[in-house]
Design an enzyme around this catalytic site. Sequence first.
Site, mmCIF file in Angstrom:
data_model
loop_
_atom_site.group_PDB
_atom_site.id
_atom_site.type_symbol
_atom_site.label_atom_id
_atom_site.label_comp_id
_atom_site.label_asym_id
_atom_site.label_seq_id
_atom_site.Cartn_x
_atom_site.Cartn_y
_atom_site.Cartn_z
ATOM 1 N N PHE A 93 -1.589 8.340 0.066
ATOM 2 C CA PHE A 93 -0.187 7.966 0.244
ATOM 3 C C PHE A 93 0.080 6.708 -0.573
ATOM 4 O O PHE A 93 -0.816 6.168 -1.238
ATOM 5 C CB PHE A 93 0.114 7.735 1.735
ATOM 6 C CG PHE A 93 -0.546 6.505 2.296
ATOM 7 C CD1 PHE A 93 -1.893 6.502 2.592
ATOM 8 C CD2 PHE A 93 0.176 5.331 2.490
ATOM 9 C CE1 PHE A 93 -2.517 5.365 3.091
ATOM 10 C CE2 PHE A 93 -0.431 4.187 2.995
ATOM 11 C CZ PHE A 93 -1.789 4.203 3.291
ATOM 12 N N ASN A 104 -2.465 8.773 14.658
ATOM 13 C CA ASN A 104 -3.648 9.171 13.873
ATOM 14 C C ASN A 104 -4.528 7.976 13.550
ATOM 15 O O ASN A 104 -5.753 8.055 13.623
ATOM 16 C CB ASN A 104 -3.225 9.856 12.567
ATOM 17 C CG ASN A 104 -2.627 11.210 12.837
ATOM 18 O OD1 ASN A 104 -3.091 11.934 13.723
ATOM 19 N ND2 ASN A 104 -1.576 11.545 12.116
ATOM 20 N N ASP A 115 -1.934 -5.580 8.203
ATOM 21 C CA ASP A 115 -0.906 -5.542 7.173
ATOM 22 C C ASP A 115 -1.606 -5.410 5.827
ATOM 23 O O ASP A 115 -2.653 -6.016 5.611
ATOM 24 C CB ASP A 115 -0.031 -6.797 7.211
ATOM 25 C CG ASP A 115 1.308 -6.552 6.526
ATOM 26 O OD1 ASP A 115 1.809 -5.413 6.582
ATOM 27 O OD2 ASP A 115 1.857 -7.483 5.912
HETATM 28 P P1 IMP Z 1 0.922 -1.058 5.716
HETATM 29 O O1 IMP Z 1 0.875 -2.539 5.978
HETATM 30 O O2 IMP Z 1 -0.368 -0.348 6.055
HETATM 31 O O3 IMP Z 1 2.138 -0.408 6.320
HETATM 32 O O4 IMP Z 1 1.065 -0.907 4.129
HETATM 33 C C1 IMP Z 1 2.178 -1.408 3.405
HETATM 34 C C2 IMP Z 1 2.390 -0.607 2.139
HETATM 35 O O5 IMP Z 1 1.282 -0.808 1.236
HETATM 36 C C3 IMP Z 1 2.474 0.898 2.335
HETATM 37 O O6 IMP Z 1 3.795 1.305 2.613
HETATM 38 C C4 IMP Z 1 2.021 1.432 0.982
HETATM 39 O O7 IMP Z 1 3.074 1.393 0.045
HETATM 40 C C5 IMP Z 1 0.993 0.408 0.552
HETATM 41 N N1 IMP Z 1 -0.360 0.833 0.960
HETATM 42 C C6 IMP Z 1 -1.061 0.409 2.050
HETATM 43 N N2 IMP Z 1 -2.269 0.990 2.102
HETATM 44 C C7 IMP Z 1 -2.331 1.803 1.020
HETATM 45 C C8 IMP Z 1 -3.354 2.687 0.530
HETATM 46 O O8 IMP Z 1 -4.452 2.845 1.093
HETATM 47 N N3 IMP Z 1 -3.053 3.341 -0.612
HETATM 48 C C9 IMP Z 1 -1.873 3.200 -1.273
HETATM 49 N N4 IMP Z 1 -0.894 2.413 -0.846
HETATM 50 C C10 IMP Z 1 -1.126 1.708 0.284
#
Ligand code: IMP
Length: 193
Positions: free
Chosen positions: A148, A11, A68
Amino acid sequence: MNLVFATHNQNKVKEVQALLPGNLSLLSLTDIGCTQEIPETGKTLEENAKLKADFVTQNYGFPCFADDTGLLVTQLQGAPGVYSARYAGEQANANDNMDKLLQELISAGDRSARFETVIALNLNNDQHLFKGTVEGEIIHEKKGKNGFGYDPIFKPKGYSKTFAEIPLDIKNKISHRGKAIHQLITYLNSLNL
Ligand code: IMP
């Protein structure tokens, strides 16, 4: 030209592909036969984004970008930061992580926080970094059903609702990830690839 987005999330790939110049084909990790989770052992968001992009370029030979994201809370000296996904433990889900954060901030005077997204792009033997941030605060209880992660407890500055109460198209315009992706796309468009 093929460009890999270092994610298994189809997605996310579709969303970004729609914004790219037509001659760029975005591939996911699954598309290039990379089925493993790339280890995120960096101590900063930058390190992890670079690690993931470099892993793909070195092992699969594709130009690639990786992102990240972390939530950085002022009162907690930038925690959970790079550990946002596993703040309450390796098996923790979003609710556990939010509960832990609310507990940590129970008597905090300063509830300010920001989301940060870093994107590392490996292209033509060069690495470029793009960063998007959104400032806000951690409210006292979860509100809203959209989104999320920490969305139900994060209220962006200038808004009276949490990310989980705001429609996704508006969140995408003001969010950390939305801003970082916008910079990436502006850069790719400027190259006339
Ligand atoms: P990732 O690097 O996109 O996998 O994000 C790491 C973690 O940061 C995720 O598992 C969420 O807990 C948190 N996170 C990232 N983006 C968001 C967002 O837009 N809203 C809320 N939590 C986020």
